[in-house]
Design a protein around this motif. Structure first.
Motif, mmCIF file in Angstrom:
data_model
loop_
_atom_site.group_PDB
_atom_site.id
_atom_site.type_symbol
_atom_site.label_atom_id
_atom_site.label_comp_id
_atom_site.label_asym_id
_atom_site.label_seq_id
_atom_site.Cartn_x
_atom_site.Cartn_y
_atom_site.Cartn_z
ATOM 1 N N PHE A 20 -52.677 27.760 46.002
ATOM 2 C CA PHE A 20 -52.820 26.315 45.717
ATOM 3 C C PHE A 20 -54.252 25.859 45.970
ATOM 4 O O PHE A 20 -54.497 25.079 46.892
ATOM 5 C CB PHE A 20 -51.868 25.500 46.599
ATOM 6 C CG PHE A 20 -50.438 25.909 46.479
ATOM 7 C CD1 PHE A 20 -49.672 25.485 45.408
ATOM 8 C CD2 PHE A 20 -49.853 26.737 47.424
ATOM 9 C CE1 PHE A 20 -48.352 25.861 45.301
ATOM 10 C CE2 PHE A 20 -48.541 27.123 47.323
ATOM 11 C CZ PHE A 20 -47.777 26.684 46.259
ATOM 12 N N PRO A 21 -55.189 26.344 45.179
ATOM 13 C CA PRO A 21 -56.588 26.004 45.485
ATOM 14 C C PRO A 21 -56.850 24.504 45.439
ATOM 15 O O PRO A 21 -57.660 23.998 46.199
ATOM 16 C CB PRO A 21 -57.367 26.747 44.402
ATOM 17 C CG PRO A 21 -56.400 26.971 43.302
ATOM 18 C CD PRO A 21 -55.055 27.109 43.946
ATOM 19 N N GLU A 22 -56.110 23.770 44.573
ATOM 20 C CA GLU A 22 -56.430 22.337 44.425
ATOM 21 C C GLU A 22 -56.162 21.557 45.709
ATOM 22 O O GLU A 22 -56.792 20.549 45.971
ATOM 23 C CB GLU A 22 -55.680 21.724 43.236
ATOM 24 C CG GLU A 22 -54.166 21.629 43.375
ATOM 25 C CD GLU A 22 -53.465 22.902 42.950
ATOM 26 O OE1 GLU A 22 -54.132 23.969 42.876
ATOM 27 O OE2 GLU A 22 -52.249 22.864 42.699
ATOM 28 N N HIS A 23 -55.231 22.030 46.543
ATOM 29 C CA HIS A 23 -54.950 21.307 47.786
ATOM 30 C C HIS A 23 -55.920 21.663 48.902
ATOM 31 O O HIS A 23 -55.949 21.008 49.929
ATOM 32 C CB HIS A 23 -53.521 21.601 48.257
ATOM 33 C CG HIS A 23 -52.494 21.026 47.351
ATOM 34 N ND1 HIS A 23 -52.308 19.682 47.214
ATOM 35 C CD2 HIS A 23 -51.629 21.619 46.486
ATOM 36 C CE1 HIS A 23 -51.361 19.470 46.332
ATOM 37 N NE2 HIS A 23 -50.944 20.629 45.861
ATOM 38 N N ARG A 25 -59.255 22.350 48.210
ATOM 39 C CA ARG A 25 -60.621 22.002 47.832
ATOM 40 C C ARG A 25 -60.980 20.675 48.501
ATOM 41 O O ARG A 25 -60.217 19.705 48.405
ATOM 42 C CB ARG A 25 -60.701 21.856 46.316
ATOM 43 C CG ARG A 25 -62.115 22.032 45.788
ATOM 44 C CD ARG A 25 -62.137 21.850 44.284
ATOM 45 N NE ARG A 25 -61.277 22.806 43.572
ATOM 46 C CZ ARG A 25 -60.401 22.454 42.620
ATOM 47 N NH1 ARG A 25 -60.256 21.184 42.293
ATOM 48 N NH2 ARG A 25 -59.684 23.366 42.021
ATOM 49 N N ASN A 27 -62.370 17.080 49.070
ATOM 50 C CA ASN A 27 -62.620 15.981 48.134
ATOM 51 C C ASN A 27 -63.917 15.292 48.560
ATOM 52 O O ASN A 27 -63.921 14.416 49.411
ATOM 53 C CB ASN A 27 -61.434 15.020 48.187
ATOM 54 C CG ASN A 27 -61.566 13.924 47.162
ATOM 55 O OD1 ASN A 27 -62.654 13.681 46.660
ATOM 56 N ND2 ASN A 27 -60.465 13.281 46.841
#
Lengths: 288, 293
Positions: A20-23, A25, A27
């Motif tokens: 789950f790279p998007e969680h 990364r 912000n």
């Protein structure tokens, strides 16, 4: 046990991060906003400390002296029964100031809030004018109003009543008109659909919706005015504040603590009564 | 459209009508009782508060006349010089106003931090120990019930004249008021994130940091801004007891009958308070809007 849970949850942290790279990364935009906001807040804080020339050396000696005062305050003691009666009378004055001030402010504000609300009289320039007037009245603190009224009717609780009335006039005018605007439109349309005039729709469609809300705001302000009425005695407008400032000035610490205790008990009981009444009027859910 | 309205049989109708009348009568009776209690309370309060309508009527002219006398004397021909004269102390007053705002700001920030630290201990859904919750709540109640001016009076004696007692008084009152509001927000949060953090092995602090704070932070900031607004008004009168800010100059002007100064200072305070209201309302709208998105 929590270590076991922890190993269980984080054992495969790298694997989860890969899936789950998007969680995982960061912000950057949000982070920059947060850091920027915090830096700004801290910078203003430091600027404030410097500009106000806060004496840090006095902070510690002052705290020492406060503790000393606190020691002298115990046990709370009015001195004599006569004085206790005087204080009780002053407390009664305070309650009278809060009660009549709140009620009078509400009575004055009620018609004016019709003008200020968008959906009752619908006269735009008048509405803007009343709103600015209410803003101005609200911008002046109760203590300043008290100062002015003492000049008009002389020292004593009556000046306090008028002062609380004035500042509540501003608050209630705003709150009432907001309550009118937040009301549901359907009952109003219903009255109009059965042939009622605009006056009818206000009387039978709008008012029944808002009266409980207004009543609960009234009680809430009675509560908060009990607090503010305890201090307007500082400028001579009656109530317990006069006694309190006097006793603080002459360093009668036991009497000071007695007076503070009286205020605490009174405010707590008023809070209790008025919250009971408020729940009775509009139900437990709506208050929260 | 003509539709026949079927009328109910007489006895049934009678029962309903009687019931309606009884309900209305009951409501009227309650209203009358409430009204009687209210009038009695008003009479008692009027007696206690030494309400004197005759005195009010006799002296009421002083109220508008006070405003007329504090109004500046402006003439169109010499408008500029008149305004200059009216605001002769503008430099000193703006400085004092800035002080007032900073007293409110520093006090609000300190109080909000204290309230932030305490609110988690006052939330029944985070703390198991009922005693701890009870003690924290009573402490917060004490902080917000004693009026800030009273704290300021005490602190002036302990710390000496100047803005320090004002800042501390506002901070304590704010901690009490915000601590309560914050705790109410925390008690209304969603439980699931808490359970998530605990079930993956987090301790109490991690639970607060990762499950509670993200849910409540925008609400907290919004409440703190609202409090800042209130505190600016409060800080404007701190000077009445020698605790810094513009209040000192205002009360002096009122007591010594420097009429045009009174109106100038009042006007400056009102404009400042309105500007801050406007500013904080804008920020709060944006914050709440962000949350909804």
């Amino acid at each position: 046990m929590s270590t076991a849970r922890r190993t269980l949850s984080f054992g495969d942290e790298a694997g989860i991060a890969a899936r789950f790279p998007e969680h995982f990364r960061p912000n950057w935009i949000n982070r920059a906003k947060l850091i920027g906001g915090l830096t700004l807040a801290a910078a203003i804080f430091v600027f404030g400390l410097i500009r106000l020339e806060i004496p840090f050396d006095r902070l510690f000696s002052g705290i020492g002296r406060l503790i000393e005062f606190l020691g002298l305050m115990l046990p709370p003691d009015p001195g004599s029964w006569q004085l206790a009666q005087v204080y009780l009378h002053a407390m009664g004055e305070t309650l009278a100031i809060a009660f009549l001030g709140t009620l009078g402010g509400a009575l004055l504000a009620f018609p004016v809030s019709f003008l200020a609300a968008r959906n009752v009289l619908r006269i735009r320039p008048l509405q803007l004018l009343t709103r600015r007037l209410l803003d101005m009245v609200r911008g002046v603190d109760t203590l300043i109003w008290a100062l002015i009224w003492v000049g008009v009717v002389g020292l004593g609780p009556f000046a306090g009543i008028l002062a609380v009335m004035c500042s509540d006039f501003g608050n209630f005018g705003k709150l009432f008109s907001e309550a009118f605007e937040a009301a549901d439109n359907k009952p109003i349309e219903g009255v109009k659909a059965t042939g009622g005039s605009h006056v009818h729709s206000v009387r039978f469609g709008l008012l029944p919706q808002v009266v409980p809300i207004l009543a609960s705001q009234l009680l809430y302000f009675f509560e908060s005015n009990t607090r503010s009425a305890t201090i307007i005695g500082i400028v001579g407008a009656g109530g317990i504040g006069l006694q309190l400032t006097e006793q603080i000035r002459v360093l009668e610490w036991q009497k000071v603590s007695f007076l503070i205790l009286m205020i605490l008990i009174t405010v707590a009981s008023i809070d209790w009564i008025s919250s009971k009444l408020r729940f009775a009027i509009i139900g437990r859910k709506a208050v929260a | 459209m003509q539709a026949a309205v079927t009328e109910l049989p007489e006895p049934q109708l009678r029962a309903l009508a009687d019931h309606y009348d009884a309900a209305v009568a009951e409501k009227r009776r309650r209203l009358a009782l409430g009204g009687a209690i209210l009038i009695a309370a008003i009479a008692a309060a009027a007696w206690m508060g030494e309400v004197d309508l005759v005195k009010l009527a006799e002296n009421f002219w002083r109220f508008p006349s006070y405003f007329i006398s504090i109004a500046p004397k402006l003439a169109l021909a010499t408008l500029w010089t008149d305004i200059n004269e009216w605001f002769w102390g503008i430099k000193r007053w703006t400085g004092l106003l800035l002080d007032t705002i900073l007293i409110a700001y520093v006090g609000t920030l300190l109080g909000a931090l204290a309230g932030f630290a305490l609110c988690f201990l006052a939330s029944a859904n985070l703390v198991r120990s009922r005693a701890l919750v009870f003690v924290t709540r009573r402490f917060l109640e004490f902080c917000r019930t004693v009026p800030e001016i009273v704290f300021a009076l005490l602190f002036v004696l302990a710390f000496g004249l100047g803005p320090l007692p004002g800042v501390l008084a506002i901070a304590i009152h704010t901690a009490g008021a915000l601590g309560k509001l914050f705790a109410e927000v925390v008690e209304n949060i969603d439980d699931k994130p808490l359970e998530g953090v605990v079930s993956s092995g987090g301790d109490w602090f991690e639970m607060v940091r990762f499950a509670v704070v993200p849910q409540v932070l925008s609400n907290f900031v919004s409440y703190a801004l609202l409090r800042f607004e209130i505190n600016v008004r409060g800080a404007a009168v701190m000077g009445f007891v020698g605790a810094g800010g513009i209040g000192q100059d205002l009360i002096e002007a009122v007591r010594k009958f420097y009429y045009s100064d009174v109106s100038a200072i009042l006007l400056l305070i009102i404009v400042t308070v309105m500007a801050i209201d406007y500013f904080t309302e804008g920020v709060r709208r944006r914050l709440i809007g962000q949350e909804r998105r």
